[in-house]
Design a protein around this motif. Structure first.
Motif, PDB file in Angstrom:
ATOM      1  N   GLN A 249     -57.139   2.053  10.747  1.00  0.00           N
ATOM      2  CA  GLN A 249     -57.591   0.945  11.585  1.00  0.00           C
ATOM      3  C   GLN A 249     -56.747   0.833  12.855  1.00  0.00           C
ATOM      4  O   GLN A 249     -57.271   0.570  13.935  1.00  0.00           O
ATOM      5  CB  GLN A 249     -57.539  -0.361  10.799  1.00  0.00           C
ATOM      6  N   LEU A 250     -55.441   1.051  12.743  1.00  0.00           N
ATOM      7  CA  LEU A 250     -54.585   1.006  13.929  1.00  0.00           C
ATOM      8  C   LEU A 250     -54.895   2.159  14.870  1.00  0.00           C
ATOM      9  O   LEU A 250     -54.926   1.979  16.100  1.00  0.00           O
ATOM     10  CB  LEU A 250     -53.115   1.030  13.513  1.00  0.00           C
ATOM     11  N   ALA A 251     -55.130   3.364  14.326  1.00  0.00           N
ATOM     12  CA  ALA A 251     -55.539   4.483  15.171  1.00  0.00           C
ATOM     13  C   ALA A 251     -56.855   4.174  15.873  1.00  0.00           C
ATOM     14  O   ALA A 251     -57.068   4.555  17.037  1.00  0.00           O
ATOM     15  CB  ALA A 251     -55.665   5.759  14.335  1.00  0.00           C
ATOM     16  N   THR A 252     -57.739   3.471  15.165  1.00  0.00           N
ATOM     17  CA  THR A 252     -59.014   3.082  15.753  1.00  0.00           C
ATOM     18  C   THR A 252     -58.815   2.075  16.875  1.00  0.00           C
ATOM     19  O   THR A 252     -59.486   2.143  17.917  1.00  0.00           O
ATOM     20  CB  THR A 252     -59.942   2.523  14.664  1.00  0.00           C
ATOM     21  N   CYS A 253     -57.889   1.151  16.702  1.00  0.00           N
ATOM     22  CA  CYS A 253     -57.568   0.209  17.786  1.00  0.00           C
ATOM     23  C   CYS A 253     -57.078   0.951  19.026  1.00  0.00           C
ATOM     24  O   CYS A 253     -57.487   0.635  20.158  1.00  0.00           O
ATOM     25  CB  CYS A 253     -56.505  -0.778  17.325  1.00  0.00           C
ATOM     26  N   ILE A 254     -56.182   1.926  18.815  1.00  0.00           N
ATOM     27  CA  ILE A 254     -55.682   2.735  19.932  1.00  0.00           C
ATOM     28  C   ILE A 254     -56.836   3.441  20.616  1.00  0.00           C
ATOM     29  O   ILE A 254     -56.951   3.467  21.852  1.00  0.00           O
ATOM     30  CB  ILE A 254     -54.658   3.777  19.424  1.00  0.00           C
ATOM     31  N   ARG A 255     -57.730   3.986  19.814  1.00  0.00           N
ATOM     32  CA  ARG A 255     -58.872   4.725  20.335  1.00  0.00           C
ATOM     33  C   ARG A 255     -59.794   3.823  21.143  1.00  0.00           C
ATOM     34  O   ARG A 255     -60.242   4.179  22.242  1.00  0.00           O
ATOM     35  CB  ARG A 255     -59.619   5.333  19.146  1.00  0.00           C
TER      36      ARG A 255
ATOM     37  N   ALA B  56     -52.003   3.716  29.104  1.00  0.00           N
ATOM     38  CA  ALA B  56     -50.547   3.744  28.978  1.00  0.00           C
ATOM     39  C   ALA B  56     -49.973   2.363  28.699  1.00  0.00           C
ATOM     40  O   ALA B  56     -48.838   2.243  28.215  1.00  0.00           O
ATOM     41  CB  ALA B  56     -49.913   4.322  30.236  1.00  0.00           C
ATOM     42  N   ARG B  57     -50.748   1.315  28.971  1.00  0.00           N
ATOM     43  CA  ARG B  57     -50.293  -0.047  28.660  1.00  0.00           C
ATOM     44  C   ARG B  57     -49.922  -0.203  27.185  1.00  0.00           C
ATOM     45  O   ARG B  57     -49.048  -1.002  26.824  1.00  0.00           O
ATOM     46  CB  ARG B  57     -51.401  -1.037  29.040  1.00  0.00           C
ATOM     47  N   LEU B  58     -50.555   0.585  26.334  1.00  0.00           N
ATOM     48  CA  LEU B  58     -50.268   0.520  24.908  1.00  0.00           C
ATOM     49  C   LEU B  58     -48.805   0.819  24.594  1.00  0.00           C
ATOM     50  O   LEU B  58     -48.231   0.247  23.666  1.00  0.00           O
ATOM     51  CB  LEU B  58     -51.157   1.514  24.153  1.00  0.00           C
ATOM     52  N   LEU B  59     -48.204   1.701  25.351  1.00  0.00           N
ATOM     53  CA  LEU B  59     -46.854   2.165  25.037  1.00  0.00           C
ATOM     54  C   LEU B  59     -45.768   1.208  25.501  1.00  0.00           C
ATOM     55  O   LEU B  59     -44.587   1.402  25.175  1.00  0.00           O
ATOM     56  CB  LEU B  59     -46.634   3.546  25.665  1.00  0.00           C
ATOM     57  N   ARG B  60     -46.123   0.182  26.229  1.00  0.00           N
ATOM     58  CA  ARG B  60     -45.120  -0.700  26.844  1.00  0.00           C
ATOM     59  C   ARG B  60     -44.141  -1.301  25.835  1.00  0.00           C
ATOM     60  O   ARG B  60     -42.937  -1.397  26.131  1.00  0.00           O
ATOM     61  CB  ARG B  60     -45.808  -1.801  27.639  1.00  0.00           C
ATOM     62  N   PRO B  61     -44.552  -1.723  24.626  1.00  0.00           N
ATOM     63  CA  PRO B  61     -43.589  -2.354  23.714  1.00  0.00           C
ATOM     64  C   PRO B  61     -42.552  -1.410  23.135  1.00  0.00           C
ATOM     65  O   PRO B  61     -41.548  -1.871  22.570  1.00  0.00           O
ATOM     66  CB  PRO B  61     -44.465  -2.929  22.593  1.00  0.00           C
TER      67      PRO B  61
END
Length: 285
Positions: free
Chosen positions: A149-155, A241-246
């Protein structure tokens, strides 16, 4: 060229997500819940997190399918199975598929779920409908269901961004597929039918691409078309790339390294065809 971390994140999470489309038992999701055929199962599974959506909302969110193709499955799918039922079945089937395909997937879930959730929790949902709907489902008890589910969110975060980029580049659903097919990112011989467009509609879009200088008279990609495609991918990478900010740089590198073996297991299993409709290459970055 070394891929960006944003692109690498996609290359190493998309295979985990993609089993839902290509693993044989996952492809039977529709039948398992009483739906009629693969495509009804696909559209129901992809949109179920958003609730009982109709074809207009679904086609706009998904970005590349002919509205008529979507309308043959939605909203009628909800007469056979509720969105909640579909969500539960897809989680069960995809976790089982990952456990078959990736021997160490439970260990991966233990290592990766926390940093993946940190990214998903922190990411903005504004103008990202599929991401927002899937994030609400991320708290699964089974760790491998949660990983999927988390991979799906990233996708879906990246996918929502990509659809916005296509619109910003003044491309509609058909034109974006024509351009992708011309660069061999997707199989040009099958993508038109797979996405529900008629020959006449496809030809019309090719004519518009020629008028914009993106295709030549023979339908081949031009230098301008190649540049446009590269700009689309760069813009998508930038927004995703916003995903990687944390995550600190070292945390991101550790996560990407942990995801690599699982992605390779899936790509080496021949579950996914190459080329494939989602444009996923064999490389994992």
């Amino acid at each position: 060229m070394t891929p960006s971390r944003s692109r690498t994140l996609w290359l190493r999470t998309e295979p985990l997500h993609a089993v839902v489309y290509f693993d044989e038992r996952c492809r039977g999701l529709g039948r398992a819940v009483g739906l009629k055929g693969f495509w009804m199962g696909y559209f129901a599974a992809r949109t179920a997190p958003m609730g009982r959506v109709g074809p207009g909302v679904a086609a706009a969110a998904l970005g590349v399918f002919a509205p008529g193709m979507v309308a043959r499955s939605l909203p009628s799918a909800w007469e056979y199975a509720s969105p909640d039922r579909v969500v539960e079945e897809r989680a069960r089937l995809t976790a089982a598929a990952l456990r078959r395909l990736v021997p160490s997937v439970d260990a991966l879930a233990a290592a990766a779920n926390t940093p993946l959730w940190a990214m998903v929790e922190d990411a903005p949902s504004l103008a990202r409908p599929l991401f927002a709907a899937n994030r609400d489902l991320a708290h699964r008890a089974d760790p491998v269901e949660r990983l999927w589910q988390l991979a799906t969110c990233i996708r879906e975060f990246r996918g929502d961004a990509h659809v916005a980029v296509l619109a910003d580049h003044d491309l509609d659903a058909r034109e974006s597929l024509v351009l992708a097919a011309a660069t061999d990112r997707v199989d040009p011989s099958g993508i038109r039918q797979d996405r529900g467009w008629s020959e006449e509609e496809w030809t019309s879009s090719m004519d518009r691409m020629r008028a914009r200088g993106l295709l030549d008279t023979a339908g081949r990609i031009t230098e301008r078309g190649l540049t446009e495609r590269e700009l689309i991918e760069d813009d998508t990478d930038r927004l995703a790339a916003r995903l990687l900010r944390p995550l600190a740089r070292t945390e991101a590198d550790t996560l990407l390294a942990a995801l690599e073996p699982a992605a390779r297991h899936i790509l080496d299993s021949d579950v996914l065809p190459f080329p494939n409709p989602i444009g996923l290459p064999r490389a994992v970055g």
